[in-house]
Design a protein around this motif. Structure first.
Motif, PDB file in Angstrom:
ATOM      1  N   LEU A 189      40.592  43.830  76.653  1.00 33.55           N
ATOM      2  CA  LEU A 189      40.505  42.569  75.941  1.00 33.55           C
ATOM      3  C   LEU A 189      39.386  41.728  76.541  1.00 33.55           C
ATOM      4  O   LEU A 189      39.018  41.912  77.702  1.00 33.55           O
ATOM      5  CB  LEU A 189      41.831  41.802  76.056  1.00 33.55           C
ATOM      6  N   PRO A 190      38.841  40.776  75.768  1.00 30.79           N
ATOM      7  CA  PRO A 190      37.836  39.874  76.331  1.00 30.79           C
ATOM      8  C   PRO A 190      38.485  38.890  77.305  1.00 30.79           C
ATOM      9  O   PRO A 190      39.448  38.212  76.943  1.00 30.79           O
ATOM     10  CB  PRO A 190      37.276  39.150  75.102  1.00 30.79           C
ATOM     11  N   VAL A 191      37.982  38.854  78.539  1.00 25.31           N
ATOM     12  CA  VAL A 191      38.500  37.917  79.550  1.00 25.31           C
ATOM     13  C   VAL A 191      37.340  37.255  80.291  1.00 25.31           C
ATOM     14  O   VAL A 191      36.374  37.926  80.628  1.00 25.31           O
ATOM     15  CB  VAL A 191      39.411  38.643  80.577  1.00 25.31           C
ATOM     16  N   PRO A 192      37.436  35.945  80.534  1.00 28.34           N
ATOM     17  CA  PRO A 192      38.390  35.020  79.918  1.00 28.34           C
ATOM     18  C   PRO A 192      38.003  34.765  78.465  1.00 28.34           C
ATOM     19  O   PRO A 192      36.883  35.048  78.052  1.00 28.34           O
ATOM     20  CB  PRO A 192      38.245  33.762  80.768  1.00 28.34           C
ATOM     21  N   MET A 193      38.951  34.217  77.692  1.00 23.94           N
ATOM     22  CA  MET A 193      38.730  34.022  76.266  1.00 23.94           C
ATOM     23  C   MET A 193      39.284  32.676  75.829  1.00 23.94           C
ATOM     24  O   MET A 193      40.297  32.221  76.352  1.00 23.94           O
ATOM     25  CB  MET A 193      39.425  35.158  75.512  1.00 23.94           C
ATOM     26  N   ILE A 194      38.601  32.043  74.880  1.00 22.51           N
ATOM     27  CA  ILE A 194      39.118  30.816  74.264  1.00 22.51           C
ATOM     28  C   ILE A 194      39.016  30.969  72.745  1.00 22.51           C
ATOM     29  O   ILE A 194      38.044  31.531  72.236  1.00 22.51           O
ATOM     30  CB  ILE A 194      38.352  29.560  74.745  1.00 22.51           C
TER      31      ILE A 194
END
Length: 371
Positions: A96-101
């Motif tokens: 998953l994309p980290v960090p993500m907003i």
């Protein structure tokens, strides 16, 4: 709006290395999910504020540079309404994309409805009307038209100034940390391990079945789920949910009886032998091995009164905080809390959404006391 189409690993390496020098990047995906169990990735849009790239994963052999970008914790990934995008990344790249907003979540902390679309926010904050006519296009078809490419590019090109405006407003309102928490919660919830033995609980109408009927539905639903993954086909393209219910309820044990009940003929033709063996095995179980009858919260005598009390409290907090009631605590989240109290004895290892993060002090403790 200038963009570069990326079709080779070397180009991808260069683009991703450059993007990793930015503090934040805009991301989006285009995918197709009509008959398949998993979404099929057709295009990735990446924008670092200066360079906009349309990455074609259908022709690039080595996507490791992009995977490294997704996992680079020094670069914030900005997406909008990213629930399905997370599923795409997890299925395609096992991460998953980290960090993500998520800008949809950021907007919710500014009083917008939780499901506010990208085009509506762009119009509201940037006074620009986006063309959404390509939203239902076939993103696996090649070549993609210039109109398709421009549509895809716009989704990250305008995401950048939108994010900047939302960031300023959310930071001033004091909700930035909460928006990060909520985005992280979304990631955790979207990617969950599924136990095939429990998928029967999600079959619509399963609560109406008796234990001996559930004993048939349980292995049937598990078989359908595993078959859907094996063949990468949507569940109902393996066997219709309503047909599974009919077999379980009536204990159908022959191809003829399935046809007589009007079950989908193609599915019956393909799977009847397997299904019959599952039904016969299930009916030979001891009654002590039958699943418990499914007890719905709404059928419990005190549920209606308690749910209303919780809902009234959410409305009060909504008025004082300016946040939408559905965003503060949806019906599903309130039911999750009730189940946690009534059925799980407030297990600290299984905290419901309202009893963690930003919701806890704002709302959770009050709701917990009401129960």
């Amino acid at each position: 709006m200038n963009y570069q189409i990326i079709t080779q690993s070397e180009q991808l390496d260069s683009v991703c290395q450059r993007a990793r020098k930015s503090s934040s990047v805009m991301l989006d995906t285009e995918f197709v999910r009509t008959r398949t169990f998993y979404p099929q990735l057709g295009l990735i849009q990446l924008y670092d504020g200066e360079h906009l790239s349309l990455i074609d994963p259908t022709v690039i052999d080595d996507m490791s540079a992009f995977i490294d970008l997704l996992q680079d914790t020094s670069v914030l990934k900005v997406l909008h309404a990213c629930g399905e995008d997370l599923e795409v990344f997890n299925n395609s790249f096992k991460c998953l994309p980290v960090p993500m907003i998520d800008t949809q979540i950021m907007a919710a902390f500014l009083g917008h409805g939780l499901s506010t679309g990208f085009a509506a926010l762009v119009e509201s904050y940037l006074d620009i009307s986006l063309d959404k006519s390509e939203s239902r296009t076939d993103w696996l078809a090649r070549p993609l038209t210039s109109k398709q490419l421009e549509y895809a590019a716009a989704d990250v090109f305008y995401l950048f100034p939108l994010y900047e405006k939302l960031l300023e407003a959310v930071s001033q309102s004091g909700w930035w940390n909460a928006a990060q928490q909520e985005s992280e919660l979304l990631s955790h919830k979207r990617i969950k391990k599924v136990d095939p033995d429990n998928v029967y609980l999600d079959v619509k109408g399963a609560w109406q079945l008796k234990p001996q009927e559930l004993a048939i539905l349980k292995p049937l639903a598990a078989w359908r789920y595993k078959e859907a993954i094996r063949r990468d086909l949507a569940l109902n393209f393996i066997f219709k949910e309503q047909d599974l219910l009919s077999i379980a309820k009536l204990g159908l044990q022959s191809k003829q009886s399935m046809e007589d009940e009007g079950l989908d003929s193609r599915s019956v033709e393909r799977h009847s032998a397997r299904i019959i063996s599952i039904v016969k095995a299930a009916q030979m179980q001891s009654t002590t091995d039958y699943p418990d009858r499914i007890e719905r919260l709404m059928d419990l005598p005190r549920y209606k009164h308690k749910f209303k009390a919780l809902k009234d409290e959410v409305k009060k907090v909504s008025q004082s905080s300016g946040l939408a009631t559905e965003f503060l605590a949806s019906k599903k989240q309130l039911n999750q809390l009730i189940s946690w109290v009534w059925k799980k004895n407030r297990d600290p290892q299984q905290l419901p959404d309202v009893m963690q993060g930003w919701r806890l002090d704002l709302l959770g403790e009050k709701l917990n006391k009401l129960l």
